[in-house]
Structures are given as structure tokens and as C-alpha cells.
Design a protein around this motif. Sequence first.
Motif, PDB file in Angstrom:
ATOM      1  N   LYS A   1       0.853  -1.192   0.000  1.00 39.75           N
ATOM      2  CA  LYS A   1       0.000   0.000   0.000  1.00 39.75           C
ATOM      3  C   LYS A   1       0.886   1.238   0.000  1.00 39.75           C
ATOM      4  O   LYS A   1       1.756   1.389   0.849  1.00 39.75           O
ATOM      5  N   ILE A   2       0.620   2.105  -0.951  1.00 40.81           N
ATOM      6  CA  ILE A   2       1.397   3.336  -1.081  1.00 40.81           C
ATOM      7  C   ILE A   2       0.458   4.508  -0.860  1.00 40.81           C
ATOM      8  O   ILE A   2      -0.522   4.671  -1.593  1.00 40.81           O
ATOM      9  N   ASP A   3       0.745   5.305   0.159  1.00 40.10           N
ATOM     10  CA  ASP A   3      -0.107   6.438   0.493  1.00 40.10           C
ATOM     11  C   ASP A   3       0.575   7.792   0.298  1.00 40.10           C
ATOM     12  O   ASP A   3      -0.102   8.810   0.245  1.00 40.10           O
ATOM     13  N   THR A   4       1.903   7.791   0.243  1.00 43.03           N
ATOM     14  CA  THR A   4       2.640   9.057   0.141  1.00 43.03           C
ATOM     15  C   THR A   4       3.708   8.936  -0.938  1.00 43.03           C
ATOM     16  O   THR A   4       4.052   7.833  -1.377  1.00 43.03           O
ATOM     17  N   ASP A   5       4.255  10.080  -1.322  1.00 38.89           N
ATOM     18  CA  ASP A   5       5.357  10.050  -2.282  1.00 38.89           C
ATOM     19  C   ASP A   5       6.598   9.391  -1.689  1.00 38.89           C
ATOM     20  O   ASP A   5       7.376   8.773  -2.409  1.00 38.89           O
TER      21      ASP A   5
ATOM     22  N   HIS B   1      -0.147   6.640  -6.798  1.00 40.89           N
ATOM     23  CA  HIS B   1       0.011   5.785  -5.617  1.00 40.89           C
ATOM     24  C   HIS B   1      -0.803   4.505  -5.782  1.00 40.89           C
ATOM     25  O   HIS B   1      -0.321   3.404  -5.484  1.00 40.89           O
ATOM     26  N   ARG B   2      -2.043   4.636  -6.270  1.00 38.01           N
ATOM     27  CA  ARG B   2      -2.891   3.455  -6.485  1.00 38.01           C
ATOM     28  C   ARG B   2      -2.330   2.555  -7.580  1.00 38.01           C
ATOM     29  O   ARG B   2      -2.324   1.327  -7.440  1.00 38.01           O
ATOM     30  N   ILE B   3      -1.868   3.152  -8.673  1.00 39.32           N
ATOM     31  CA  ILE B   3      -1.276   2.367  -9.772  1.00 39.32           C
ATOM     32  C   ILE B   3      -0.082   1.577  -9.255  1.00 39.32           C
ATOM     33  O   ILE B   3       0.059   0.388  -9.524  1.00 39.32           O
ATOM     34  N   ALA B   4       0.795   2.249  -8.523  1.00 42.61           N
ATOM     35  CA  ALA B   4       2.003   1.588  -8.015  1.00 42.61           C
ATOM     36  C   ALA B   4       1.645   0.487  -7.010  1.00 42.61           C
ATOM     37  O   ALA B   4       2.261  -0.580  -7.028  1.00 42.61           O
ATOM     38  N   SER B   5       0.671   0.732  -6.147  1.00 41.58           N
ATOM     39  CA  SER B   5       0.245  -0.297  -5.189  1.00 41.58           C
ATOM     40  C   SER B   5      -0.249  -1.546  -5.926  1.00 41.58           C
ATOM     41  O   SER B   5       0.142  -2.659  -5.583  1.00 41.58           O
TER      42      SER B   5
ATOM     43  N   ARG C   1       8.477   6.477  -3.632  1.00 41.76           N
ATOM     44  CA  ARG C   1       9.916   6.465  -3.969  1.00 41.76           C
ATOM     45  C   ARG C   1      10.611   5.238  -3.387  1.00 41.76           C
ATOM     46  O   ARG C   1      11.444   4.622  -4.040  1.00 41.76           O
ATOM     47  N   GLN C   2      10.262   4.895  -2.164  1.00 39.37           N
ATOM     48  CA  GLN C   2      10.866   3.717  -1.533  1.00 39.37           C
ATOM     49  C   GLN C   2      10.508   2.458  -2.317  1.00 39.37           C
ATOM     50  O   GLN C   2      11.360   1.606  -2.566  1.00 39.37           O
ATOM     51  N   ALA C   3       9.272   2.332  -2.715  1.00 45.45           N
ATOM     52  CA  ALA C   3       8.835   1.161  -3.472  1.00 45.45           C
ATOM     53  C   ALA C   3       9.522   1.093  -4.833  1.00 45.45           C
ATOM     54  O   ALA C   3       9.915   0.013  -5.293  1.00 45.45           O
ATOM     55  N   LEU C   4       9.690   2.228  -5.471  1.00 43.59           N
ATOM     56  CA  LEU C   4      10.302   2.260  -6.802  1.00 43.59           C
ATOM     57  C   LEU C   4      11.760   1.831  -6.780  1.00 43.59           C
ATOM     58  O   LEU C   4      12.263   1.275  -7.760  1.00 43.59           O
ATOM     59  N   GLU C   5      12.425   2.074  -5.667  1.00 36.53           N
ATOM     60  CA  GLU C   5      13.831   1.706  -5.555  1.00 36.53           C
ATOM     61  C   GLU C   5      14.040   0.195  -5.642  1.00 36.53           C
ATOM     62  O   GLU C   5      15.101  -0.265  -6.043  1.00 36.53           O
ATOM     63  N   GLY C   6      13.033  -0.570  -5.267  1.00 34.96           N
ATOM     64  CA  GLY C   6      13.161  -2.020  -5.285  1.00 34.96           C
ATOM     65  C   GLY C   6      12.772  -2.669  -6.604  1.00 34.96           C
ATOM     66  O   GLY C   6      12.844  -3.891  -6.735  1.00 34.96           O
TER      67      GLY C   6
END
Length: 155
Positions: free
Chosen positions: A3-7, A143-147, A11-16
Motif C-alpha cells: 500500500k502506497i499512500d505518500t510520495d 500511488h494506487r497504480i504503483a500499489s 519512492r521507496q517502493a520504486l527503488e526495489g
Amino acid sequence: MAKIDTDQDLRQALEGLSAAQQRRLGCTFAEHLQHLIRDERLHRAIATGLRETITPGELEDAYRAAKAYAVKSYTDCGKDTDWMAQADHFVAAATAAALTPDDMLTDKQNRAWKAAVNARMAVTCAMMEDDTASETDEARHQHRIASAFLQSALG
């Protein structure tokens, strides 16, 4: 992290993400703004970038098309204050960012983040002409797309 709620979460999720995952997610951000695109080549570049498997030649061709259009549209949008032309330019820049080949990135760059930021710039420009556009809504949408992307990639 699903779940991604903030930028910061984004950013943290994208790093992985792997390079291919960054490409696909970045193209998904650009695809959401396809209504702002004025050139069919950009639609094709996004469609190519969204594919799970892509040859190096296809990636290079799609990147070159998106980059060339971003350069052309940058020149065009500087002639007058055509906000929709500038929005189109930033969608092209988002697409080019998502499709950037490995050898053109620095260690600190992330394709998907750069695509997300350019997509938000596109929405900011569109807001000058279309009062229904919202930069905040675009961030939440990303955020929803990335989640959803992470959940499908992990599960």
C-alpha cells in the motif's frame, strides 16, 4: 510494501523495482494521460514500453521516438503559452523517462519516478486549460497504480 499512500512510500517502493518493472510502471503513468497526447508515435512508444517482454531494439526504437517527440514538443510549446501543448510535451518526457536505456541512467535515477514527476507536470499544465484536472488527484492515482503494480508483481 503493497500500500502506497505518500510520495515517500512511492519512492521507496520504486527503488526495489527492476529496470523492466520501472519501465512498465513509468509507461503506465504516461498511459493514464494518453488523452493529452497529440501524436500517434507516442501512443505506440507507450504500448511498446508496457509489454512485459521487449527486445533491446524495440526498446531503443520506442525510446528514440518518445525522446524525439519530447524534444520537438518542447520547441513547439515554447512558441506561445499553449498549455495543452506543454502538457503533451510532459507526457512525452514521462514516456522517454520510462523508456531510458540503462546506459543513459545515472546510479541515482529511477525511470518510474522520473516518469511520475513528468506526468504530474503534464497535469499541472493541463490545469491551466481544464479546471477538472488535479495534480493532487494525479499523485493519488499514481500511488494506487504503483500499489496495484506491486501487488501483481509480488503475488
